[in-house]
Design an enzyme around this catalytic site. Structure first.
Site, PDB file in Angstrom:
ATOM      1  N   LYS A   1       0.882  -1.179   0.000  1.00 38.12           N
ATOM      2  CA  LYS A   1       0.000   0.000   0.000  1.00 38.12           C
ATOM      3  C   LYS A   1       0.912   1.220   0.000  1.00 38.12           C
ATOM      4  O   LYS A   1       1.460   1.605   1.015  1.00 38.12           O
ATOM      5  CB  LYS A   1      -0.873  -0.024   1.258  1.00 38.12           C
ATOM      6  CG  LYS A   1      -2.200   0.687   1.108  1.00 38.12           C
ATOM      7  CD  LYS A   1      -2.125   2.153   0.779  1.00 38.12           C
ATOM      8  CE  LYS A   1      -1.868   3.015   1.991  1.00 38.12           C
ATOM      9  NZ  LYS A   1      -1.729   4.445   1.646  1.00 38.12           N
TER      10      LYS A   1
ATOM     11  N   CYS B   1      13.675  10.631   7.290  1.00 41.98           N
ATOM     12  CA  CYS B   1      13.702  10.163   8.678  1.00 41.98           C
ATOM     13  C   CYS B   1      15.111  10.281   9.237  1.00 41.98           C
ATOM     14  O   CYS B   1      15.302  10.374  10.440  1.00 41.98           O
ATOM     15  CB  CYS B   1      13.214   8.723   8.750  1.00 41.98           C
ATOM     16  SG  CYS B   1      14.113   7.624   7.658  1.00 41.98           S
TER      17      CYS B   1
ATOM     18  N   GLU C   1       9.271   1.132  11.074  1.00 42.37           N
ATOM     19  CA  GLU C   1      10.339   2.081  10.729  1.00 42.37           C
ATOM     20  C   GLU C   1       9.710   3.461  10.840  1.00 42.37           C
ATOM     21  O   GLU C   1       8.985   3.893   9.940  1.00 42.37           O
ATOM     22  CB  GLU C   1      10.851   1.824   9.299  1.00 42.37           C
ATOM     23  CG  GLU C   1      11.431   0.431   9.069  1.00 42.37           C
ATOM     24  CD  GLU C   1      12.796   0.248   9.708  1.00 42.37           C
ATOM     25  OE1 GLU C   1      13.461   1.253  10.015  1.00 42.37           O
ATOM     26  OE2 GLU C   1      13.191  -0.916   9.910  1.00 42.37           O
TER      27      GLU C   1
ATOM     28  N   GLU D   1       9.539  15.840  15.479  1.00 37.27           N
ATOM     29  CA  GLU D   1      10.102  15.745  14.133  1.00 37.27           C
ATOM     30  C   GLU D   1       9.549  16.885  13.275  1.00 37.27           C
ATOM     31  O   GLU D   1       8.340  17.072  13.201  1.00 37.27           O
ATOM     32  CB  GLU D   1       9.703  14.396  13.538  1.00 37.27           C
ATOM     33  CG  GLU D   1      10.404  14.065  12.256  1.00 37.27           C
ATOM     34  CD  GLU D   1       9.979  12.694  11.721  1.00 37.27           C
ATOM     35  OE1 GLU D   1       8.793  12.339  11.831  1.00 37.27           O
ATOM     36  OE2 GLU D   1      10.854  11.982  11.192  1.00 37.27           O
TER      37      GLU D   1
HETATM   38  P1  NAD Z   1       2.082   8.303   7.775  1.00 36.43           P
HETATM   39  O1  NAD Z   1       2.162   7.530   9.038  1.00 36.43           O
HETATM   40  O2  NAD Z   1       1.164   9.453   7.713  1.00 36.43           O
HETATM   41  O3  NAD Z   1       1.676   7.359   6.549  1.00 36.43           O
HETATM   42  C1  NAD Z   1       2.433   6.232   6.200  1.00 36.43           C
HETATM   43  C2  NAD Z   1       1.554   5.246   5.465  1.00 36.43           C
HETATM   44  O4  NAD Z   1       0.581   4.741   6.372  1.00 36.43           O
HETATM   45  C3  NAD Z   1       0.785   5.824   4.282  1.00 36.43           C
HETATM   46  O5  NAD Z   1       0.811   4.902   3.230  1.00 36.43           O
HETATM   47  C4  NAD Z   1      -0.624   5.972   4.854  1.00 36.43           C
HETATM   48  O6  NAD Z   1      -1.648   5.932   3.870  1.00 36.43           O
HETATM   49  C5  NAD Z   1      -0.703   4.768   5.750  1.00 36.43           C
HETATM   50  N1  NAD Z   1      -1.736   4.855   6.805  1.00 36.43           N
HETATM   51  C6  NAD Z   1      -2.367   5.946   7.306  1.00 36.43           C
HETATM   52  N2  NAD Z   1      -3.239   5.580   8.281  1.00 36.43           N
HETATM   53  C7  NAD Z   1      -3.153   4.236   8.411  1.00 36.43           C
HETATM   54  C8  NAD Z   1      -3.761   3.278   9.259  1.00 36.43           C
HETATM   55  N3  NAD Z   1      -4.656   3.624  10.186  1.00 36.43           N
HETATM   56  N4  NAD Z   1      -3.399   1.984   9.129  1.00 36.43           N
HETATM   57  C9  NAD Z   1      -2.474   1.610   8.216  1.00 36.43           C
HETATM   58  N5  NAD Z   1      -1.862   2.468   7.382  1.00 36.43           N
HETATM   59  C10 NAD Z   1      -2.193   3.773   7.469  1.00 36.43           C
HETATM   60  O7  NAD Z   1       3.585   8.729   7.441  1.00 36.43           O
HETATM   61  P2  NAD Z   1       4.064   9.652   6.255  1.00 36.43           P
HETATM   62  O8  NAD Z   1       3.688  11.064   6.575  1.00 36.43           O
HETATM   63  O9  NAD Z   1       3.673   9.074   4.961  1.00 36.43           O
HETATM   64  O10 NAD Z   1       5.641   9.494   6.379  1.00 36.43           O
HETATM   65  C11 NAD Z   1       6.434  10.350   7.133  1.00 36.43           C
HETATM   66  C12 NAD Z   1       6.901   9.660   8.399  1.00 36.43           C
HETATM   67  O11 NAD Z   1       7.584   8.459   8.054  1.00 36.43           O
HETATM   68  C13 NAD Z   1       7.904  10.468   9.172  1.00 36.43           C
HETATM   69  O12 NAD Z   1       7.634  10.368  10.541  1.00 36.43           O
HETATM   70  C14 NAD Z   1       9.219   9.809   8.852  1.00 36.43           C
HETATM   71  O13 NAD Z   1      10.230  10.016   9.803  1.00 36.43           O
HETATM   72  C15 NAD Z   1       8.809   8.391   8.758  1.00 36.43           C
HETATM   73  N6  NAD Z   1       9.790   7.630   7.987  1.00 36.43           N
HETATM   74  C16 NAD Z   1      10.543   6.690   8.629  1.00 36.43           C
HETATM   75  C17 NAD Z   1      11.508   5.987   7.931  1.00 36.43           C
HETATM   76  C18 NAD Z   1      12.362   4.943   8.598  1.00 36.43           C
HETATM   77  O14 NAD Z   1      12.974   4.153   7.884  1.00 36.43           O
HETATM   78  N7  NAD Z   1      12.451   4.890   9.900  1.00 36.43           N
HETATM   79  C19 NAD Z   1      11.697   6.260   6.581  1.00 36.43           C
HETATM   80  C20 NAD Z   1      10.915   7.230   5.988  1.00 36.43           C
HETATM   81  C21 NAD Z   1       9.951   7.904   6.689  1.00 36.43           C
END
Ligand code: NAD
Length: 521
Positions: A173, A280, A246, A376
């Site tokens: 997804k 991240c 992650e 963040e």
């Molecule tokens: P997000 O949590 O808003 O969304 C991530 C994904 O989760 C999207 O595909 C979203 O549609 C999905 N999602 C939303 N609600 C959900 C639910 N209830 N159940 C399951 N899936 C759901 O994150 P984002 O804004 O897309 O990404 C940014 C964040 O990701 C930042 O905090 C960043 O630090 C983190 N990040 C971490 C890493 C790592 O490797 N540690 C890498 C990249 C980004």
């Protein structure tokens, strides 16, 4: 918003994602929001495909997946263009940090996967004479991968490929913020002609992601925010199935008194502002020791001011923010810091042009009480914290909810390594930053609120397997020394016990021989 949900355009009343350019705001297309029923159907196809994919030899799996290298090479520049349209990032970033990572990973696993996934022999205690012990791994089944928008290609492809190499089928997804990239991922797997159901891509928003967490999957691999990570884990806990999280970061960079300041300043500018700080592993807390603070900040200010900002066609160093909502967060963090006494040395505001542009920003005088220090930011902001010395930097760096990456700049590499060991996080670099994530041989992941579990490296394959322990006896003897009857065995067993616990191996072996002879008689 660059990606909004609306009704219509996808059949009768179906909801769609309306994708807007982060550079111009124009609509680039609409994409489906898959329903729970569609997610379940995708998972069912992946479930059906699993036994055949599992039973396909590792060599054949790797051979099939390696076709991706040709596809990426042939279509790489077109894909880079589309990823840049989707995210706003410079074409260089799309090519290097998104696309190039994939052939590197495939090459690495082509060389190492066999060793990682093969059965291996381990030792067997003398209490079990004549037996051989092994560990082997077998795939989990169907893996659900949920990915974010900041590196939408790499952070989808790497977990999907890792799960596939380990013998699982996958339902991905992608983020609703970057559906064009989700479409590219789907295209690539179609182009290499994998059997139906081996990889299923379900576009959609949080509701689609939530449906995947409730679907019949055997593991969830989630990359995204802490808030969503908690929801994913809560769903997984109901079954229960394993999860890998992650999550976010607030990475510390420590500039020691003896650092090469020119290098450290250029590193900080890149590490904090590449991908518009939406990383991240961005430098989000820049600890600079007092003795060199002013000199370092002057060098960094020059670097930040020299940066060119613009869209993919403007050959800029930095693009817009990919997610419109992020602009508000960045503005709030900067304004709050300034209200609390931080000083803006560069940037600090949105750019006066269409799109989601925020100026590369340098703040000094940042303190731990500020929101910009605690939360963040995920934007193009470098917050500098003046510290007395390296000890204070380490103490503050560790006193935080996140622990993803860190870096230390010092000319004394031994000292750098010592400080690196004391940082509470998953990855650290000495005299460099961020690029550690590009080494496929090294495990990647966080501690504290940055999540848990590791991918990349051998752990990246093992994360998608169950371990199985196996012990083998040739079966020649009718009876084992430890089996019934116990009559007459106590003294010999006590000698084995004391021999083993007392570290007297000869005594234990002698007693085992006696025990065996008692068993035979
Ligand atoms: P997000 O949590 O808003 O969304 C991530 C994904 O989760 C999207 O595909 C979203 O549609 C999905 N999602 C939303 N609600 C959900 C639910 N209830 N159940 C399951 N899936 C759901 O994150 P984002 O804004 O897309 O990404 C940014 C964040 O990701 C930042 O905090 C960043 O630090 C983190 N990040 C971490 C890493 C790592 O490797 N540690 C890498 C990249 C980004």
């Amino acid at each position: 918003m660059e990606a909004t949900q609306k009704s219509g355009g996808n059949g009768a009343g179906a909801a769609v994602i309306e994708k807007r350019s982060p550079v111009t705001g124009e609509v680039l297309g609409t994409f489906p929001i898959r329903t729970a029923a569609e997610v379940d159907a995708a998972v069912a196809r992946a479930r059906e495909a699993f036994p055949t994919w599992r039973d396909t030899s590792l060599d054949d799996r790797l051979r099939m997946l390696s076709r991706i290298k040709d596809v990426v090479q042939t279509h790489g520049e077109e894909y880079a263009r589309r990823i840049s349209d989707d995210t706003g990032k410079p074409l260089v970033d799309s090519l290097v940090t998104e696309l190039m990572a994939i052939p590197l990973f495939l090459d690495h696993y082509r060389k190492t996967a066999k060793k990682t996934l093969s059965r291996r022999k381990v030792s067997t205690p003398i209490l079990f004479p004549g037996k051989a012990s092994y560990i082997e791994h077998f795939p989990l089944g169907v893996v659900g991968v949920i990915s974010p928008w900041n590196f939408p290609f790499q952070l989808s492809m790497v977990p999907v490929l890792s799960a596939l190499i380990a013998g699982n089928t996958v339902v991905l997804k992608p983020s609703e913020v970057t559906p064009i990239t989700g479409e590219i991922v789907d295209e690539i797997f179609r182009r290499i002609g994998l059997p139906r159901g081996v990889v299923e891509v379900v576009q959609g928003d949080g509701s689609t992601g939530a449906a995947l967490t409730r679907a019949d999957v055997d593991k969830l691999f989630f990359t995204g925010s802490v808030a969503t990570g908690r929801k994913v884990m809560a769903e997984a806990a109901k079954r229960p199935i394993p999860v890998e999280l992650e999550l976010g970061g607030k990475d510390a960079m420590i500039v020691c008194a003896d650092a090469n300041l020119a290098r450290a300043a250029k590193a900080a500018a890149w590490g904090g502002l590449v991908n518009c700080g939406q990383m991240c592993t961005s430098v989000e807390r820049l600890f600079v020791v007092d003795a060199i603070h002013d000199e370092f900040v002057a060098l960094l200010e020059a670097e930040v001011r020299a940066m060119r900002v613009g869209g993919p066609d403007e050959h800029a160093d930095m693009g817009p923010l990919t997610f419109r909502g992020q602009v508000t967060t960045v503005e709030r963090h900067v304004a709050g810091a300034v209200d609390d006494g931080a000083k803006v040395l560069a940037g600090g505001t949105r750019l006066d042009r269409p799109g989601q542009f925020f100026a590369p920003t340098l703040l000094t005088g940042v303190t731990p009480s500020m929101e910009i220090y605690r939360e963040e930011t995920f934007g193009p902001v470098l917050p500098v914290i003046r510290v007395k010395d390296e000890e204070e930097a380490i103490r503050l760096a560790n006193d935080h909810q996140y622990g993803l990456n860190g870096c230390v700049f010092t000319k004394d590499v031994e000292r750098g390594l010592e400080l690196a060991s004391r940082l509470e996080c998953g990855q650290v670099m000495v005299n460099d930053l961020v690029s550690i994530v590009g080494n496929p041989a090294l495990p990647f992941g966080g501690v504290k609120n940055s999540g848990f579990g590791r991918y990349h490296g051998p752990e990246g394959l093992l994360a998608f397997t169950h371990q199985k322990a196996i012990m083998v006896d040739r079966g020649w003897s009718d009876i084992e020394p430890l089996w019934f009857p116990y009559k007459g065995k106590y003294d010999a067993m006590a000698q084995v016990f004391h021999g083993l616990l007392g570290g007297n191996l000869p005594k234990a072996l002698l007693a085992m021989t006696k025990l065996r002879s008692l068993t035979k008689s």
